[in-house]
Design a protein around this motif. Structure first.
Motif, PDB file in Angstrom:
ATOM      1  N   ASP A 272     -32.657  52.085  -6.205  1.00 19.46           N
ATOM      2  CA  ASP A 272     -31.264  52.558  -5.653  1.00 19.46           C
ATOM      3  C   ASP A 272     -30.472  51.963  -6.776  1.00 19.46           C
ATOM      4  OD1 ASP A 272     -28.904  52.558  -4.606  1.00 19.46           O
ATOM      5  OD2 ASP A 272     -29.559  52.212  -2.805  1.00 19.46           O
ATOM      6  N   ILE A 273     -29.925  52.755  -7.804  1.00 22.96           N
ATOM      7  CA  ILE A 273     -29.108  52.002  -8.935  1.00 22.96           C
ATOM      8  C   ILE A 273     -28.076  51.658  -8.373  1.00 22.96           C
ATOM      9  CG2 ILE A 273     -28.064  53.077 -10.983  1.00 22.96           C
ATOM     10  CD1 ILE A 273     -30.327  54.943 -11.443  1.00 22.96           C
ATOM     11  N   SER A 274     -27.386  52.303  -7.551  1.00 21.06           N
ATOM     12  CA  SER A 274     -25.982  51.830  -7.044  1.00 21.06           C
ATOM     13  C   SER A 274     -26.133  50.586  -6.339  1.00 21.06           C
ATOM     14  CB  SER A 274     -25.362  52.865  -5.946  1.00 21.06           C
ATOM     15  OG  SER A 274     -24.273  52.171  -5.444  1.00 21.06           O
ATOM     16  N   ALA A 275     -27.130  50.404  -5.508  1.00 21.57           N
ATOM     17  CA  ALA A 275     -27.583  49.063  -5.028  1.00 21.57           C
ATOM     18  C   ALA A 275     -27.792  48.067  -6.165  1.00 21.57           C
ATOM     19  CB  ALA A 275     -28.599  49.048  -3.937  1.00 21.57           C
ATOM     20  N   LEU A 276     -28.212  48.399  -7.117  1.00 17.78           N
ATOM     21  CA  LEU A 276     -28.703  47.307  -8.233  1.00 17.78           C
ATOM     22  C   LEU A 276     -27.441  46.906  -8.981  1.00 17.78           C
ATOM     23  CD1 LEU A 276     -30.936  45.913 -10.063  1.00 17.78           C
ATOM     24  CD2 LEU A 276     -30.906  47.939 -11.618  1.00 17.78           C
ATOM     25  N   GLU A 277     -26.560  47.913  -9.284  1.00 18.62           N
ATOM     26  CA  GLU A 277     -25.133  47.388  -9.828  1.00 18.62           C
ATOM     27  C   GLU A 277     -24.282  46.584  -8.672  1.00 18.62           C
ATOM     28  OE1 GLU A 277     -21.528  49.295 -12.415  1.00 18.62           O
ATOM     29  OE2 GLU A 277     -22.849  50.762 -11.226  1.00 18.62           O
ATOM     30  N   GLY A 278     -24.332  47.071  -7.668  1.00 17.45           N
ATOM     31  CA  GLY A 278     -23.660  46.264  -6.688  1.00 17.45           C
ATOM     32  C   GLY A 278     -24.290  44.909  -6.401  1.00 17.45           C
ATOM     33  N   SER A 279     -25.337  44.806  -6.463  1.00 13.59           N
ATOM     34  CA  SER A 279     -26.076  43.278  -6.494  1.00 13.59           C
ATOM     35  C   SER A 279     -25.418  42.327  -7.618  1.00 13.59           C
ATOM     36  CB  SER A 279     -27.394  43.435  -6.358  1.00 13.59           C
ATOM     37  OG  SER A 279     -28.201  44.377  -5.596  1.00 13.59           O
ATOM     38  N   PHE A 280     -25.416  42.931  -8.724  1.00 11.85           N
ATOM     39  CA  PHE A 280     -24.835  42.244  -9.813  1.00 11.85           C
ATOM     40  C   PHE A 280     -23.278  41.859  -9.833  1.00 11.85           C
ATOM     41  CE2 PHE A 280     -28.765  42.844 -11.947  1.00 11.85           C
ATOM     42  CZ  PHE A 280     -29.011  41.568 -12.757  1.00 11.85           C
ATOM     43  N   ARG A 281     -22.627  42.893  -9.349  1.00  8.19           N
ATOM     44  CA  ARG A 281     -21.137  42.774  -8.933  1.00  8.19           C
ATOM     45  C   ARG A 281     -21.105  41.541  -7.928  1.00  8.19           C
ATOM     46  NH1 ARG A 281     -17.761  46.164 -11.494  1.00  8.19           N
ATOM     47  NH2 ARG A 281     -18.642  48.007 -12.124  1.00  8.19           N
ATOM     48  N   GLU A 282     -21.826  41.394  -7.110  1.00  5.38           N
ATOM     49  CA  GLU A 282     -21.654  40.498  -5.819  1.00  5.38           C
ATOM     50  C   GLU A 282     -22.122  39.224  -6.298  1.00  5.38           C
ATOM     51  OE1 GLU A 282     -22.810  40.572  -1.838  1.00  5.38           O
ATOM     52  OE2 GLU A 282     -22.316  42.957  -1.684  1.00  5.38           O
ATOM     53  N   LEU A 283     -23.123  39.007  -7.148  1.00  2.00           N
ATOM     54  CA  LEU A 283     -23.568  37.813  -7.830  1.00  2.00           C
ATOM     55  C   LEU A 283     -22.374  37.469  -8.779  1.00  2.00           C
ATOM     56  CD1 LEU A 283     -26.341  36.236  -8.354  1.00  2.00           C
ATOM     57  CD2 LEU A 283     -26.160  37.368 -10.780  1.00  2.00           C
ATOM     58  N   ILE A 284     -21.839  38.092  -9.544  1.00  2.00           N
ATOM     59  CA  ILE A 284     -20.745  37.750 -10.476  1.00  2.00           C
ATOM     60  C   ILE A 284     -19.402  37.323  -9.441  1.00  2.00           C
ATOM     61  CG2 ILE A 284     -18.838  38.466 -11.957  1.00  2.00           C
ATOM     62  CD1 ILE A 284     -21.215  40.396 -13.150  1.00  2.00           C
ATOM     63  N   GLY A 285     -19.236  37.856  -8.250  1.00  2.00           N
ATOM     64  CA  GLY A 285     -18.202  37.229  -7.464  1.00  2.00           C
ATOM     65  C   GLY A 285     -18.411  36.148  -6.826  1.00  2.00           C
ATOM     66  N   ARG A 286     -19.938  35.773  -6.762  1.00  4.56           N
ATOM     67  CA  ARG A 286     -20.366  34.524  -5.878  1.00  4.56           C
ATOM     68  C   ARG A 286     -20.145  33.308  -7.001  1.00  4.56           C
ATOM     69  NH1 ARG A 286     -23.252  33.457  -1.868  1.00  4.56           N
ATOM     70  NH2 ARG A 286     -24.792  32.310  -3.208  1.00  4.56           N
ATOM     71  N   HIS A 287     -20.635  33.706  -8.459  1.00  2.66           N
ATOM     72  CA  HIS A 287     -20.726  32.530  -9.292  1.00  2.66           C
ATOM     73  C   HIS A 287     -19.780  32.861 -10.497  1.00  2.66           C
ATOM     74  CE1 HIS A 287     -24.843  31.206  -7.784  1.00  2.66           C
ATOM     75  NE2 HIS A 287     -24.833  32.439  -7.695  1.00  2.66           N
ATOM     76  N   GLU A 288     -18.755  31.692 -10.436  1.00  7.39           N
ATOM     77  CA  GLU A 288     -17.560  32.057 -11.105  1.00  7.39           C
ATOM     78  C   GLU A 288     -18.027  31.844 -12.843  1.00  7.39           C
ATOM     79  OE1 GLU A 288     -14.969  28.808 -10.350  1.00  7.39           O
ATOM     80  OE2 GLU A 288     -14.225  29.879  -8.523  1.00  7.39           O
ATOM     81  N   ILE A 289     -19.045  31.155 -13.026  1.00  7.33           N
ATOM     82  CA  ILE A 289     -19.501  30.820 -14.330  1.00  7.33           C
ATOM     83  C   ILE A 289     -19.998  32.314 -15.120  1.00  7.33           C
ATOM     84  CG2 ILE A 289     -21.926  30.560 -13.787  1.00  7.33           C
ATOM     85  CD1 ILE A 289     -19.998  28.731 -16.662  1.00  7.33           C
ATOM     86  N   LEU A 290     -20.393  33.180 -14.341  1.00 11.89           N
ATOM     87  CA  LEU A 290     -20.835  34.446 -14.876  1.00 11.89           C
ATOM     88  C   LEU A 290     -19.606  35.244 -14.981  1.00 11.89           C
ATOM     89  CD1 LEU A 290     -23.750  35.499 -12.401  1.00 11.89           C
ATOM     90  CD2 LEU A 290     -23.718  34.252 -14.495  1.00 11.89           C
ATOM     91  N   ARG A 291     -18.300  35.159 -14.811  1.00  9.02           N
ATOM     92  CA  ARG A 291     -17.055  35.458 -15.138  1.00  9.02           C
ATOM     93  C   ARG A 291     -16.061  34.670 -15.816  1.00  9.02           C
ATOM     94  NH1 ARG A 291     -14.107  34.654 -10.192  1.00  9.02           N
ATOM     95  NH2 ARG A 291     -15.590  34.274  -8.459  1.00  9.02           N
ATOM     96  N   THR A 292     -16.559  33.645 -16.590  1.00  5.27           N
ATOM     97  CA  THR A 292     -16.043  32.789 -17.369  1.00  5.27           C
ATOM     98  C   THR A 292     -15.938  33.065 -18.823  1.00  5.27           C
ATOM     99  OG1 THR A 292     -16.519  31.106 -15.874  1.00  5.27           O
ATOM    100  CG2 THR A 292     -15.705  30.154 -18.044  1.00  5.27           C
ATOM    101  N   VAL A 293     -14.835  32.921 -19.323  1.00  9.97           N
ATOM    102  CA  VAL A 293     -14.657  33.051 -21.051  1.00  9.97           C
ATOM    103  C   VAL A 293     -14.168  31.781 -21.417  1.00  9.97           C
ATOM    104  CG1 VAL A 293     -14.315  35.540 -20.715  1.00  9.97           C
ATOM    105  CG2 VAL A 293     -12.209  34.092 -20.707  1.00  9.97           C
ATOM    106  N   PHE A 294     -14.148  31.741 -22.951  1.00 10.23           N
ATOM    107  CA  PHE A 294     -13.720  30.273 -23.429  1.00 10.23           C
ATOM    108  C   PHE A 294     -12.680  30.467 -24.609  1.00 10.23           C
ATOM    109  CE2 PHE A 294     -17.877  30.341 -21.680  1.00 10.23           C
ATOM    110  CZ  PHE A 294     -17.951  28.890 -21.424  1.00 10.23           C
ATOM    111  N   ARG A 295     -11.544  30.147 -24.026  1.00  9.57           N
ATOM    112  CA  ARG A 295     -10.343  30.384 -25.083  1.00  9.57           C
ATOM    113  C   ARG A 295      -9.701  29.138 -25.393  1.00  9.57           C
ATOM    114  NH1 ARG A 295      -7.999  35.060 -20.861  1.00  9.57           N
ATOM    115  NH2 ARG A 295      -9.606  36.482 -21.368  1.00  9.57           N
ATOM    116  N   THR A 296      -8.927  29.186 -26.706  1.00  5.33           N
ATOM    117  CA  THR A 296      -8.152  28.115 -27.301  1.00  5.33           C
ATOM    118  C   THR A 296      -6.762  28.134 -26.533  1.00  5.33           C
ATOM    119  OG1 THR A 296      -9.286  28.239 -29.215  1.00  5.33           O
ATOM    120  CG2 THR A 296      -7.449  27.113 -29.259  1.00  5.33           C
TER     121      THR A 296
END
Length: 269
Positions: free
Chosen positions: A108-132
């Motif tokens: 289920d490709i939609s469920a696979l992508e949705g799993s990663f979107r929920e994972l990224i929503g749960r873990h802030e570090i997965l949506r963190t960037v590094f800026r000056t």
């Protein structure tokens, strides 16, 4: 003579991990140290044991406070080292962390992508960037899940008539694995799915080491499988909410290494 904090920061910069077990100082990668630093470590062994013993006593989710919401947060010592190393030509590529999986059967490709979107929503570090930021200091910035820029890239190699035999898929994976990350804009997690047969897919997940390590990868895989099972069955995930985020740990560690914490260990009077 260096202060104890300067010595610890020097060791961190050289990729040396120090901990205390059963009252003894344990040093990793000691072969990376020159004789003068080894002598200083031995000379100040009692101080180091005292420092890390207290760190170990306080190193639990109960003692790490949650950080107030802010526009940016300090880097952990390991993140700072990886950021510096990534500024050299080809340096960032050395810290790409790829994982390749082969799926067979019904997917289920939609469920696979949705799993990663929920994972990224749960873990802030997965949506963190590094800026000056102002003053020239590099800080970690947590993006919203919507601004994280994640998407599952999909290619139907069978439908395209792509030459799968003879290493064709391996070539695609290799070129994607070495594609540079932009630490300042992200995303620092990329996912690619290649259909290689009627019921076969090759899945590639590539992350930058600055947001992941071996331990956290194990957690990520476990959670993705749980989320996929829920989404593909039309159920709501029962994963518990997270008490702490990585920014909480980084802020806590920064306070320890600032020197104020160590001063509290020094006897007075």
């Amino acid at each position: 003579m260096k202060s104890i904090i300067d010595l610890i920061l020097l060791l961190i910069d050289k990729g040396i991990d120090i901990t205390v077990r059963n009252g003894k100082l344990i040093i990793s990668n000691e072969d990376k140290l020159d004789i003068s630093i080894i002598k200083e470590i031995k000379l100040r062994e009692t101080e180091l044991i005292s420092y890390f013993s207290v760190i170990n006593q306080n190193n639990s989710t109960d003692s790490i406070p949650r950080t107030d919401i802010s526009s940016s947060y300090p880097l952990s010592s390991s993140q700072r080292r990886l950021w510096v190393l990534s500024q050299f030509d080809g340096g960032s590529m050395a810290y790409h962390v790829p994982s390749v999986y082969v799926f067979r059967g019904v997917l289920d490709i939609s469920a696979l992508e949705g799993s990663f979107r929920e994972l990224i929503g749960r873990h802030e570090i997965l949506r963190t960037v590094f800026r000056t930021v102002d003053g020239g200091d590099v800080r970690q910035v947590v993006l919203s899940a919507e601004d994280a820029g994640f998407s599952l890239a999909y290619r139907d190699l069978i439908g395209e008539g792509y030459a799968i035999e003879g290493g064709g898929v391996e070539g695609l994976l290799s070129s994607e694995i070495v594609r540079p990350f932009d630490l300042s804009s992200g995303p620092l997690l990329r996912a690619h799915l290649y259909r290689t047969g009627p019921s076969e897919w090759v899945f590639l997940c590539t992350m930058h080491h600055i947001i992941s390590d071996g331990w956290s990868m194990g957690i990520m895989v476990k959670e993705v499988l749980s989320l996929y099972g829920s989404l593909s069955s039309g159920l709501v995930s029962d994963l518990p909410s997270l008490e702490l985020q990585y920014r909480d740990y980084a802020s806590w560690e920064s306070g320890h290494l600032s020197g104020t914490f160590f001063l509290s260990l020094v006897p007075t009077g």
